[in-house]
Design a protein around this motif. Structure first.
Motif, PDB file in Angstrom:
ATOM      1  N   LEU A   1       0.862  -1.169   0.000  1.00  0.00           N
ATOM      2  CA  LEU A   1       0.000   0.000   0.000  1.00  0.00           C
ATOM      3  C   LEU A   1       0.907   1.229   0.000  1.00  0.00           C
ATOM      4  O   LEU A   1       1.782   1.347   0.864  1.00  0.00           O
ATOM      5  CB  LEU A   1      -0.900   0.018   1.234  1.00  0.00           C
ATOM      6  CG  LEU A   1      -1.918  -1.112   1.334  1.00  0.00           C
ATOM      7  CD1 LEU A   1      -2.477  -1.205   2.752  1.00  0.00           C
ATOM      8  CD2 LEU A   1      -3.040  -0.911   0.329  1.00  0.00           C
ATOM      9  N   THR A   2       0.721   2.120  -0.948  1.00  0.00           N
ATOM     10  CA  THR A   2       1.590   3.297  -1.002  1.00  0.00           C
ATOM     11  C   THR A   2       1.291   4.259   0.134  1.00  0.00           C
ATOM     12  O   THR A   2       2.202   4.702   0.840  1.00  0.00           O
ATOM     13  CB  THR A   2       1.422   4.030  -2.341  1.00  0.00           C
ATOM     14  OG1 THR A   2       0.025   4.302  -2.553  1.00  0.00           O
ATOM     15  CG2 THR A   2       1.977   3.202  -3.489  1.00  0.00           C
ATOM     16  N   PHE A   3       0.015   4.602   0.322  1.00  0.00           N
ATOM     17  CA  PHE A   3      -0.378   5.592   1.335  1.00  0.00           C
ATOM     18  C   PHE A   3      -1.568   5.072   2.130  1.00  0.00           C
ATOM     19  O   PHE A   3      -2.495   4.498   1.579  1.00  0.00           O
ATOM     20  CB  PHE A   3      -0.771   6.919   0.686  1.00  0.00           C
ATOM     21  CG  PHE A   3       0.376   7.652   0.062  1.00  0.00           C
ATOM     22  CD1 PHE A   3       1.222   8.447   0.823  1.00  0.00           C
ATOM     23  CD2 PHE A   3       0.617   7.540  -1.304  1.00  0.00           C
ATOM     24  CE1 PHE A   3       2.283   9.119   0.246  1.00  0.00           C
ATOM     25  CE2 PHE A   3       1.679   8.209  -1.893  1.00  0.00           C
ATOM     26  CZ  PHE A   3       2.518   8.992  -1.117  1.00  0.00           C
ATOM     27  N   ASN A   4      -1.519   5.319   3.432  1.00  0.00           N
ATOM     28  CA  ASN A   4      -2.654   5.034   4.299  1.00  0.00           C
ATOM     29  C   ASN A   4      -3.459   6.302   4.523  1.00  0.00           C
ATOM     30  O   ASN A   4      -2.914   7.350   4.859  1.00  0.00           O
ATOM     31  CB  ASN A   4      -2.186   4.521   5.659  1.00  0.00           C
ATOM     32  CG  ASN A   4      -3.354   4.329   6.615  1.00  0.00           C
ATOM     33  OD1 ASN A   4      -4.105   3.374   6.508  1.00  0.00           O
ATOM     34  ND2 ASN A   4      -3.541   5.268   7.551  1.00  0.00           N
TER      35      ASN A   4
ATOM     36  N   GLY B   1      -1.345  -1.067  -4.223  1.00  0.00           N
ATOM     37  CA  GLY B   1      -2.582  -0.297  -4.125  1.00  0.00           C
ATOM     38  C   GLY B   1      -2.396   0.884  -3.192  1.00  0.00           C
ATOM     39  O   GLY B   1      -1.281   1.210  -2.774  1.00  0.00           O
ATOM     40  N   ILE B   2      -3.493   1.534  -2.860  1.00  0.00           N
ATOM     41  CA  ILE B   2      -3.525   2.667  -1.932  1.00  0.00           C
ATOM     42  C   ILE B   2      -4.726   2.462  -1.022  1.00  0.00           C
ATOM     43  O   ILE B   2      -5.708   1.818  -1.418  1.00  0.00           O
ATOM     44  CB  ILE B   2      -3.608   4.008  -2.699  1.00  0.00           C
ATOM     45  CG1 ILE B   2      -3.500   5.208  -1.747  1.00  0.00           C
ATOM     46  CG2 ILE B   2      -4.864   4.078  -3.555  1.00  0.00           C
ATOM     47  CD1 ILE B   2      -3.372   6.552  -2.473  1.00  0.00           C
ATOM     48  N   ALA B   3      -4.681   2.994   0.204  1.00  0.00           N
ATOM     49  CA  ALA B   3      -5.744   2.720   1.187  1.00  0.00           C
ATOM     50  C   ALA B   3      -6.435   3.996   1.658  1.00  0.00           C
ATOM     51  O   ALA B   3      -6.155   4.498   2.738  1.00  0.00           O
ATOM     52  CB  ALA B   3      -5.168   1.961   2.382  1.00  0.00           C
TER      53      ALA B   3
ATOM     54  N   HIS C   1      -3.416   0.732  -9.964  1.00  0.00           N
ATOM     55  CA  HIS C   1      -3.960  -0.053  -8.851  1.00  0.00           C
ATOM     56  C   HIS C   1      -4.022  -1.508  -9.265  1.00  0.00           C
ATOM     57  O   HIS C   1      -4.294  -1.834 -10.416  1.00  0.00           O
ATOM     58  CB  HIS C   1      -5.356   0.434  -8.475  1.00  0.00           C
ATOM     59  CG  HIS C   1      -6.341   0.321  -9.608  1.00  0.00           C
ATOM     60  ND1 HIS C   1      -7.069  -0.829  -9.847  1.00  0.00           N
ATOM     61  CD2 HIS C   1      -6.701   1.192 -10.581  1.00  0.00           C
ATOM     62  CE1 HIS C   1      -7.841  -0.666 -10.905  1.00  0.00           C
ATOM     63  NE2 HIS C   1      -7.631   0.550 -11.383  1.00  0.00           N
ATOM     64  N   ASP C   2      -3.773  -2.383  -8.322  1.00  0.00           N
ATOM     65  CA  ASP C   2      -3.931  -3.822  -8.542  1.00  0.00           C
ATOM     66  C   ASP C   2      -5.075  -4.391  -7.720  1.00  0.00           C
ATOM     67  O   ASP C   2      -5.426  -5.565  -7.870  1.00  0.00           O
ATOM     68  CB  ASP C   2      -2.628  -4.550  -8.201  1.00  0.00           C
ATOM     69  CG  ASP C   2      -1.478  -4.136  -9.103  1.00  0.00           C
ATOM     70  OD1 ASP C   2      -1.703  -3.946 -10.314  1.00  0.00           O
ATOM     71  OD2 ASP C   2      -0.347  -3.979  -8.594  1.00  0.00           O
ATOM     72  N   PHE C   3      -5.637  -3.585  -6.848  1.00  0.00           N
ATOM     73  CA  PHE C   3      -6.797  -3.943  -6.028  1.00  0.00           C
ATOM     74  C   PHE C   3      -7.326  -2.647  -5.448  1.00  0.00           C
ATOM     75  O   PHE C   3      -6.686  -1.585  -5.557  1.00  0.00           O
ATOM     76  CB  PHE C   3      -6.420  -4.936  -4.904  1.00  0.00           C
ATOM     77  CG  PHE C   3      -5.247  -4.481  -4.069  1.00  0.00           C
ATOM     78  CD1 PHE C   3      -5.427  -3.645  -2.975  1.00  0.00           C
ATOM     79  CD2 PHE C   3      -3.955  -4.891  -4.375  1.00  0.00           C
ATOM     80  CE1 PHE C   3      -4.351  -3.219  -2.207  1.00  0.00           C
ATOM     81  CE2 PHE C   3      -2.867  -4.469  -3.623  1.00  0.00           C
ATOM     82  CZ  PHE C   3      -3.066  -3.636  -2.532  1.00  0.00           C
TER      83      PHE C   3
END
Length: 495
Positions: A186-189, A246-248, A324-326
């Protein structure tokens, strides 16, 4: 029709106070369960072994009143020294994966592109990852969870476009050193909190208040930094490492306060101004049209020569789209949304005036120890369905979900929260066809909860912060969650 639905939901809520409403269906075999933490909240060792200062170190040390109990993350759960204890807890729970974050300033003390990498930081995370792998626990790694190196903040932080270059350098270091063992990134939370709370309303570090201006510049840089990191992985590492990025983002579920068209539009607008703000450029190529149109129009009325919402170039749109992959989501609670009259005073420059809705809790919803969190399980199912429909039925990871209390080992309210929310997740999967494949409980253990310090507890394990050894003790919720993981069942007997 809407009134009938409202009465049905109200009846369900009242009934659930007397007995469990959890489904007796079982989770699919492919479904994975995990728990999460974040580096500043658990690691401690804030200035050991070459680690640099980050914005939370700086804020807590220079302005201790920013935190409710004047505490900090200097020691926190001491996971820097006790990571093997953490993995032992994970093993006891039986989780499939552990979501944790890396400290940028522990790995690259100055944070700057081209500056020295701290080998002690590399070694710490390699040791943690290896301990996880040795115990058959998959690492799910967040590259950035709110703890920007202070040096980069002095350069202007995320509103400064140069951060994109520094983040790309950092991501490359991370992929190179850990990517052979880590397959999910995850790049960023919660970028909404990084930008809106950090630079807009000042609720989180660095504590700046420039709403309607700096938070939009922050987001613009952050999204481009995410895309840059994704392409670094795609072009330099994916073929060999075979991982996923992905990113969250996070959001409430926003429920229309009535069946009126205006309230329904307001609820959709709220979703687009929170989750869509970050996801829409990544999935569809640009900010949500409702954001672009509203902020453009208000900026003109306020006398700005151009919109306060920065524009992506055509090249940037194409570069960002599809990174994105998800799809990941952090979700905890629900708000009712009501339409407002449009602001007459255009001198008011803020994100809230750009959005222009009223939000509120239902007084009947169960409270938690956090003022922003009420227990509304049905909101989770609605949110998952909205995400699936809005973003063309992607694979969805729930990367945070949990509830706070003030402490204690017999945390039945947390058990009920997990049971009811997970029931809505399972119904979304089995009954609605939503492709959710992972669930992450927040949090493995009680930790430093940002501006709330240690006054709010989210853990499955209690930590004694008065004891220098930071001993951990399992709560009743740990036993419940462990049984859910092993049986894939939420109640005593499943179909």
């Amino acid at each position: 029709m809407y009134a009938d639905l409202f009465l049905t939901l109200l009846f369900s809520v009242l009934l659930c106070k007397e007995a469990t409403c959890a489904t007796n269906q079982t989770f699919p075999n492919y479904f994975k369960f995990g728990v999460a933490t974040a580096s500043y909240q658990v690691e401690g060792a804030w200035n050991e072994d070459g680690k640099g200062e980050n914005i939370w170190d700086h804020l807590c040390h220079t302005n201790p009143d920013f935190v409710d109990d004047r505490s900090n993350g200097d020691i926190a759960c001491d996971s820097y020294h006790k990571y093997k204890d953490d993995v032992a807890m994970l093993k006891d729970l039986g989780v499939d994966f552990y979501r944790f974050s890396l400290s940028w300033s522990r790995l690259i003390p100055l944070g700057l592109a081209g500056s020295p990498v701290n080998q002690a930081g590399i070694d710490y995370y390699k040791n943690l990852i290896q301990e996880l792998v040795n115990n058959n626990i998959e690492p799910l790694v967040t590259i950035f969870h709110w703890d920007l190196p202070e040096t980069l903040q002095e350069y202007g932080g995320f509103p400064n476009p140069e951060i994109e270059e520094h983040f790309a350098y950092y991501a490359r270091v991370v992929f190179k050193n850990f990517g052979d063992s880590v397959k999910y990134w995850l790049t960023f939370n919660e970028p909404l909190q990084t930008c809106h709370e950090g630079y807009g309303i000042g609720f989180t570090a660095p504590g700046y208040k420039s709403s309607g201006l700096a938070e939009y510049k922050c987001t613009h840089t952050l999204i481009k930094a995410h895309a840059r990191a994704y392409h670094v992985y795609d072009e330099e590492f994916r073929t060999q490492q075979q991982g996923y990025v992905g990113i969250a983002p996070d959001t409430y579920w926003y429920e229309p306060a009535s069946g009126s068209v205006s309230d329904q539009e307001a609820a959709e607008r709220a979703l687009q101004f929170t989750y869509g703000w970050f996801a829409n450029p990544i999935f569809n190529g640009n900010y949500p049209s409702v954001m672009i149109e509203r902020i453009d129009e208000r900026s003109k009325l306020q006398g700005f020569a151009s919109s306060r919402l920065p524009k992506f170039t055509d090249e940037e749109v194409e570069y960002i789209k599809g990174t994105h992959d998800f799809l990941a989501i952090n979700a905890y609670s629900t708000l009712y949304v009501q339409a407002k009259e449009e602001e007459v005073d255009t001198a008011v420059i803020s994100y809230d005036s750009d959005l222009n809705v009223d939000t509120f809790f239902d007084d009947s919803w169960e409270e938690s120890a956090s003022s922003w969190l009420r227990v509304v399980p049905w909101g989770m199912r609605k949110l998952l369905n909205w995400l699936s429909k809005t973003y063309n039925h992607p694979e969805i990871f729930i990367t945070e979900n949990g509830v706070s209390d003030t402490g204690g080992l017999n945390d039945d309210r947390r058990i009920n929260y997990y049971r009811e929310y997970l029931s809505n997740v399972l119904e979304a999967i089995l009954d609605d066809g939503v492709n959710v494949t992972r669930y992450t409980a927040w949090s493995l253990m009680d930790n430093f909860e940002w501006a709330r310090g240690y006054t709010e507890k989210y853990g499955l394990y209690s930590v004694n912060f008065d004891d220098p050894g930071r001993p951990r003790t399992s709560k009743a919720s740990a036993s419940y969650y462990s049984s859910v993981i092993s049986s894939k069942c939420l109640v005593d007997n499943c179909e």
